[in-house]
Write an enzyme that holds these catalytic residues in place. Structure first.
Site, PDB file in Angstrom:
ATOM      1  NE  ARG A  14     -18.969  46.629   1.508  1.00  0.00           N
ATOM      2  CZ  ARG A  14     -19.163  46.952   0.233  1.00  0.00           C
ATOM      3  NH1 ARG A  14     -18.167  46.854  -0.629  1.00  0.00           N
ATOM      4  NH2 ARG A  14     -20.333  47.354  -0.188  1.00  0.00           N
TER       5      ARG A  14
ATOM      6  CE  LYS B 182     -21.182  51.037   0.529  1.00  0.00           C
ATOM      7  NZ  LYS B 182     -20.670  52.053  -0.378  1.00  0.00           N
TER       8      LYS B 182
ATOM      9  CD  GLU C 185     -12.544  53.376  -3.615  1.00  0.00           C
ATOM     10  OE1 GLU C 185     -13.281  52.422  -3.870  1.00  0.00           O
ATOM     11  OE2 GLU C 185     -12.315  53.762  -2.448  1.00  0.00           O
TER      12      GLU C 185
HETATM   13  N1  PXG Z   1     -15.870  52.319  -3.924  1.00  0.00           N
HETATM   14  C1  PXG Z   1     -16.623  53.135  -3.174  1.00  0.00           C
HETATM   15  C2  PXG Z   1     -15.992  54.310  -2.534  1.00  0.00           C
HETATM   16  C3  PXG Z   1     -17.983  52.857  -2.998  1.00  0.00           C
HETATM   17  O1  PXG Z   1     -18.739  53.654  -2.255  1.00  0.00           O
HETATM   18  C4  PXG Z   1     -17.706  50.913  -4.422  1.00  0.00           C
HETATM   19  C5  PXG Z   1     -16.382  51.240  -4.534  1.00  0.00           C
HETATM   20  C6  PXG Z   1     -18.233  49.672  -5.079  1.00  0.00           C
HETATM   21  O2  PXG Z   1     -18.497  48.672  -4.098  1.00  0.00           O
HETATM   22  P1  PXG Z   1     -19.636  47.584  -4.297  1.00  0.00           P
HETATM   23  O3  PXG Z   1     -19.552  46.758  -3.071  1.00  0.00           O
HETATM   24  O4  PXG Z   1     -20.937  48.308  -4.424  1.00  0.00           O
HETATM   25  O5  PXG Z   1     -19.295  46.815  -5.512  1.00  0.00           O
HETATM   26  C7  PXG Z   1     -18.541  51.733  -3.637  1.00  0.00           C
HETATM   27  C8  PXG Z   1     -19.982  51.406  -3.502  1.00  0.00           C
HETATM   28  C9  PXG Z   1     -24.894  54.962  -3.314  1.00  0.00           C
HETATM   29  C10 PXG Z   1     -24.154  53.712  -3.485  1.00  0.00           C
HETATM   30  O6  PXG Z   1     -26.127  54.952  -3.396  1.00  0.00           O
HETATM   31  C11 PXG Z   1     -22.803  53.675  -3.269  1.00  0.00           C
HETATM   32  C12 PXG Z   1     -22.147  52.490  -3.456  1.00  0.00           C
HETATM   33  C13 PXG Z   1     -22.817  51.378  -3.845  1.00  0.00           C
HETATM   34  C14 PXG Z   1     -24.169  51.430  -4.062  1.00  0.00           C
HETATM   35  C15 PXG Z   1     -24.852  52.614  -3.883  1.00  0.00           C
HETATM   36  O7  PXG Z   1     -24.269  55.997  -3.062  1.00  0.00           O
HETATM   37  N2  PXG Z   1     -20.804  52.499  -3.245  1.00  0.00           N
END
Ligand code: PXG
Length: 285
Positions: free
Chosen positions: A52, A151, A184
């Protein structure tokens, strides 16, 4: 002992881990990141996070100055150096320092940063009793403007919604897309359960393709549940039996109230409980 932070192959004490104020990551949010977890010394879905990250880089025409294998080793080394086995890992790749103009081609030396730290989850009570969320008036960034699949270091869209969540006394807010469909939450994907079928918005609803989301879809299918990646609206959420969120930080967390309305009977439901139990087996702490 202070946490050591990796920057471009070198380790710095937390206090000394710094990058240039001319870095376009700071000046323009021009960069990308990953948030990952390690359980018992092993990074959860490490390869998927690398894939990713590299896709995010490709999408913004940023060349990461190392291979995926080198990055994985750097992550493992940083964890080991900090003596961490259960950890949160933040990977950041910035465009690098340039001049005061947007042009990314004037930037040299992208910064590869690896921060590892102890995890701070939501309070246990939220996992046991479920959390309350609200729908944000801020809509999810349309893919034609900036794809949520990247991201990127541009998280203001999510932060605007997070402000709405906190103002409403909630930890998370739901973002709809420009069509009014459920997209989301600010840092988590969303799942809805109705009549034992599990629904989650498809990629083209304008979402980050969450790695936890993919893991939970696989897990649910293995457990024999029907999973449908189809567009849902708030109507579906208001009449749902159960709801939960997924994310690297939150793992899998139940939602029992949306916009002051109880979801189902307002308690954590059986499908959510089942998935949480099996997700724990998957991550093996
Ligand atoms: N949507 C968004 C917009 C995110 O930023 C997810 C879904 C979930 O994705 P994952 O791959 O984690 O299952 C995210 C993930 C942080 C932090 O510290 C942010 C995320 C993940 C971990 C930490 O801000 N975002």
């Amino acid at each position: 002992m202070s946490i050591k932070v990796y920057i471009n192959g070198e380790y710095f004490a937390k206090e000394d881990a710094k990058i240039s104020v001319f870095d376009h990551g700071l000046l323009y949010g021009d960069g990308i990141f990953e948030g990952m977890r390690a359980y018992s010394g092993k990074v959860f879905r490490h390869q998927a996070h690398m894939d990713r990250l590299w896709n995010s880089a490709r999408a913004i025409a940023l060349e990461i100055p190392m291979t995926k294998e080198e990055m994985m080793k750097a992550v493992d080394d940083t964890l080991a150096l900090n003596g961490l086995t259960d950890a949160y890992i933040r990977l950041v790749v910035t465009r690098g320092a340039g001049n005061l103009g947007l042009n990314p081609y004037n930037c040299s030396n992208p910064q590869v940063i690896i921060i590892t730290d102890k995890i701070t989850l939501y309070p246990q009570a939220l996992y046991d009793n479920g959390m309350e969320i609200v729908t944000a008036s801020t809509i999810r960034m349309p893919a034609a403007a900036l794809s949520p699949r990247i991201k990127s270091l541009n998280y203001l869209n999510n932060i605007m919604a997070k402000l709405e969540a906190k103002t409403a006394g909630c930890e998370e807010a739901l973002l709809l897309n420009f069509k009014g469909e459920i997209a989301e939450c600010t840092g988590d994907n969303i799942f809805i359960i109705k009549d034992e079928v599990i629904y989650t918005p498809p990629t083209d609803a304008g979402i980050l393709e969450g790695i936890t989301r993919a893991a939970v879809i696989d897990l649910a299918k293995e457990l024999g549940y029907e999973v449908r990646e189809v567009a849902r609206t708030r109507h579906d959420l208001y009449i749902a039996d159960e709801c939960f969120l997924t994310g690297s930080a939150a793992e899998l967390i139940p939602v029992v109230k949306i916009d002051m309305r109880p979801i189902g009977d307002g308690k954590v439901g059986p499908v959510t409980k089942d998935l949480i139990t099996h997700f724990r087996d998957l991550i093996v702490r």
